[in-house]
Structures are given as C-alpha cells and as structure tokens.
Design an enzyme around this catalytic site. Sequence first.
Site, PDB file in Angstrom:
ATOM      1  N   GLU A  32       0.825  -1.211   0.000  1.00 39.51           N
ATOM      2  CA  GLU A  32       0.000   0.000   0.000  1.00 39.51           C
ATOM      3  C   GLU A  32       0.859   1.261   0.000  1.00 39.51           C
ATOM      4  O   GLU A  32       0.535   2.237  -0.684  1.00 39.51           O
ATOM      5  CB  GLU A  32      -0.948   0.005   1.203  1.00 39.51           C
ATOM      6  CG  GLU A  32      -2.060  -1.022   1.129  1.00 39.51           C
ATOM      7  CD  GLU A  32      -2.979  -0.809  -0.069  1.00 39.51           C
ATOM      8  OE1 GLU A  32      -3.091   0.337  -0.542  1.00 39.51           O
ATOM      9  OE2 GLU A  32      -3.576  -1.793  -0.535  1.00 39.51           O
ATOM     10  N   LEU A  75      11.314   3.174  -7.430  1.00 43.69           N
ATOM     11  CA  LEU A  75       9.922   3.419  -7.049  1.00 43.69           C
ATOM     12  C   LEU A  75       9.620   4.916  -6.884  1.00 43.69           C
ATOM     13  O   LEU A  75       8.457   5.314  -6.884  1.00 43.69           O
ATOM     14  CB  LEU A  75       9.595   2.695  -5.733  1.00 43.69           C
ATOM     15  CG  LEU A  75       9.419   1.183  -5.866  1.00 43.69           C
ATOM     16  CD1 LEU A  75       9.515   0.514  -4.504  1.00 43.69           C
ATOM     17  CD2 LEU A  75       8.086   0.858  -6.518  1.00 43.69           C
ATOM     18  N   TYR A 115      -6.716   6.167   4.954  1.00 46.19           N
ATOM     19  CA  TYR A 115      -6.803   5.123   3.926  1.00 46.19           C
ATOM     20  C   TYR A 115      -5.969   3.902   4.305  1.00 46.19           C
ATOM     21  O   TYR A 115      -6.453   2.762   4.272  1.00 46.19           O
ATOM     22  CB  TYR A 115      -6.347   5.635   2.550  1.00 46.19           C
ATOM     23  CG  TYR A 115      -6.158   4.468   1.611  1.00 46.19           C
ATOM     24  CD1 TYR A 115      -7.263   3.819   1.060  1.00 46.19           C
ATOM     25  CD2 TYR A 115      -4.892   3.942   1.349  1.00 46.19           C
ATOM     26  CE1 TYR A 115      -7.112   2.697   0.264  1.00 46.19           C
ATOM     27  CE2 TYR A 115      -4.727   2.832   0.556  1.00 46.19           C
ATOM     28  CZ  TYR A 115      -5.840   2.214   0.011  1.00 46.19           C
ATOM     29  OH  TYR A 115      -5.694   1.085  -0.758  1.00 46.19           O
ATOM     30  N   ASP A 133      -9.930   4.327  -1.596  1.00 47.58           N
ATOM     31  CA  ASP A 133      -8.999   5.100  -2.402  1.00 47.58           C
ATOM     32  C   ASP A 133      -9.774   5.733  -3.557  1.00 47.58           C
ATOM     33  O   ASP A 133     -11.012   5.717  -3.577  1.00 47.58           O
ATOM     34  CB  ASP A 133      -7.857   4.219  -2.905  1.00 47.58           C
ATOM     35  CG  ASP A 133      -8.323   3.129  -3.879  1.00 47.58           C
ATOM     36  OD1 ASP A 133      -9.562   2.972  -4.075  1.00 47.58           O
ATOM     37  OD2 ASP A 133      -7.472   2.442  -4.453  1.00 47.58           O
ATOM     38  N   GLU A 180     -10.397  -5.701  -2.942  1.00 50.47           N
ATOM     39  CA  GLU A 180      -9.539  -5.919  -4.106  1.00 50.47           C
ATOM     40  C   GLU A 180     -10.351  -5.879  -5.396  1.00 50.47           C
ATOM     41  O   GLU A 180      -9.913  -5.309  -6.409  1.00 50.47           O
ATOM     42  CB  GLU A 180      -8.803  -7.251  -3.965  1.00 50.47           C
ATOM     43  CG  GLU A 180      -7.753  -7.243  -2.866  1.00 50.47           C
ATOM     44  CD  GLU A 180      -7.102  -8.601  -2.649  1.00 50.47           C
ATOM     45  OE1 GLU A 180      -6.047  -8.639  -2.005  1.00 50.47           O
ATOM     46  OE2 GLU A 180      -7.653  -9.613  -3.128  1.00 50.47           O
ATOM     47  N   CYS A 200     -18.979  -4.484 -17.203  1.00 47.97           N
ATOM     48  CA  CYS A 200     -18.944  -4.457 -15.740  1.00 47.97           C
ATOM     49  C   CYS A 200     -19.878  -5.500 -15.136  1.00 47.97           C
ATOM     50  O   CYS A 200     -21.060  -5.568 -15.491  1.00 47.97           O
ATOM     51  CB  CYS A 200     -19.339  -3.072 -15.251  1.00 47.97           C
ATOM     52  SG  CYS A 200     -19.471  -2.960 -13.448  1.00 47.97           S
TER      53      CYS A 200
END
Length: 351
Positions: A32, A75, A115, A133, A180, A200
């Site tokens: 995360e 990163l 979050y 998020d 997820e 969807c």
Amino acid sequence: MNLKKLIAWSQSGFNDLPWRKKRTIYGTLVSEIMLQQTTVGTVKNHYDRFLTRFPDLKSLAQASEDELLVAWKGLGYYRRARNLKKISEHLFTHYKGNFPSTASELQEIPGIGPYTSHALVAIGKDARGLAVDANLERVIARLYGLKIEKGAKLQKKILELFESNQVFPDFNLSYRALNEALMDLGRTYCQARKAACELCPLSLDCAAFKSKKPLSYPLEKAQKTKDSLDHELHLLRVIVIKKNQILVYKKNEKEWLAGQYEVPTFLLSTTDEKLKQYPQFMGKLKAENLKTYKTGITKYKIINSVLEADQKLLKSFGFEKQLEWRDLNHEDSNLSTASYKAIKLLASSVL
C-alpha cells in the site's frame, strides 16, 4: 447486488499480483505504501525483491537508511520509504511487531493515515472495512448514485454509509476480496474518464449506469488556478569523477529526495521565485553548449545541463554543501536518478 460475480471476476483476472499471492498484514503495509503515487506495473517489478531484502517488520526496522533507499530504487518518492521505515520502527518498538486491531488505533501510529489504516484492516486482516482510495470512491459513487464532489467529503460520506450498513448491506463474504475487486473494477472498467459498463459485472445494479451518464459521478473538483500550474526549472549538474567514484552531497530533510546523494547542482533559471532547493550559479558559462536532458518532479518541468569538471573548477563555483566521494556502483551508491542520468550522458563508460 451480485458481489459474488464481482469477486469471481476479480480473482480470475488479477490474483497474479505478487502482494495478493501470500497476503500478510506486513506485506499489505509494504504494497500500500509502494502503490501511493506509483502504478501497479511499477510496483509489480519491485515488490518481491523488496520483501526478499526485508521479509518482516524487524528486518525493516533495523535497516539503515542507505539500505532502505537502495532497496526502494526505481519506485520514486523516497519519503514514502522513510515513512514506511518509521512505521515499522514504531510497531516493532511499541507493539512488539504486532499490528493494532482497529483503523482508529492504527491511525495513532505516525505515518498511517485514514486510507492505509482501513486497508490494513480490510485487506491485511480480512476484517470488516472499506479502504476508500480513488478507485473505490469512484466505483461506489457510481453504484449508489452519490452526487458529491470527489475527495475527502465523498470518502467520509462513503465510510459513514458503510458503517450504517447502507453500502453493501449484509455482506458476508471476504472483505479482502471485496476491496480488491472494487479496486480492480476502478482500474479497468470503471475509470475516471471511461466507463465500460457493458463489461462491468455490477452494471445491472449501478445507479450511474441506469442514469445513462456514468461519467457524471462523482462530481469533479473545481479546476486548478494559475498558481498551481507547472514551473519551468533549468539546473546545472556538475560531474566530478575520479577512479570510479563521483563527488556528491547528501540531500537534507528539507530538500527533494531527502537522504539520497546528488551531484553538485546549481540553479540557472526558474519561473518559481520561491524555489530554494539549489544555489544560484554565479560563474561564467555558456549553457547552450552543454548536453541536456529533461526530468520532472512535483510541479516542476526541469531541463538539466551537464558539465564535466574537476575539483578545482567546482570549488571556483562556490558550492557550499558538504561533499563526499561515492562509489558509482548502481546497486549501493544511492545516487538520485537525475544524477545517474547526468553521469550516463557524459561518462557512461565508467558505470
């Protein structure tokens, strides 16, 4: 709402993500923090290597800053790496390496915000929770027809509705899988500027789809003012190399990329009068004759001119920061990406 169908769709297509294969709360914390301001594709290329180097809180808490930043290489946004280390140190020192149970307790730990705390509960622990998020915010706003401006206000409203059992009422499956799946949906079919409603798995239950204007949810924020537009920045990078070592200085906490090493750098020009990152170059130089490359950071578009020099010439420029020699080896030198680009432009043969 057919959430079983949504979860089945997600698990059939996205379970190959490395941080999902063997979920732990520590691995969730790492992933995360990595995923903040970074794409999934970039994190996929670094996550396993980082976990191999730092497999648990103890190894991360006891690592040196140089070891950490080398492992984080590629990163970007290195403050996230230092923040991750501070979190691990706090958990290791005050909680004996364990994680508190609730989001409110987790938020008491320096570096863990709303979050991340909810992600650790819902995804890391697979307990009841929503990690709201930008993707979840958008998907849930469309599913439930929430005409609220995206951002903190909408996220707060979603969590309130969730806690009062008005969002996903009576859900009794895996909260990890649900979070997820909603993230996957937001990344693929339910994007900010494109909604593939025909694909969807939740379209038949979606208020935005039924309205035939899915992109109108949630409400967009007001456009930025002129003051927030990008600034132009022209820097001079000075390269001094001797016996496979390079002369550099360590960035302090008030500078970009704090903790990394950078070649001596001067400001040639900028449209931002408030910028204090680099000393103004006061020497004589025809910058148009130097090789250049482009970079960017935060709101700055940067042109970097590169000058190869010796210590005597650099001293004449009056660079005042403390300098040291640093090995050019890419794996352990902890040089900034901009510095490596400057070196490669002039002296790729020494790398």
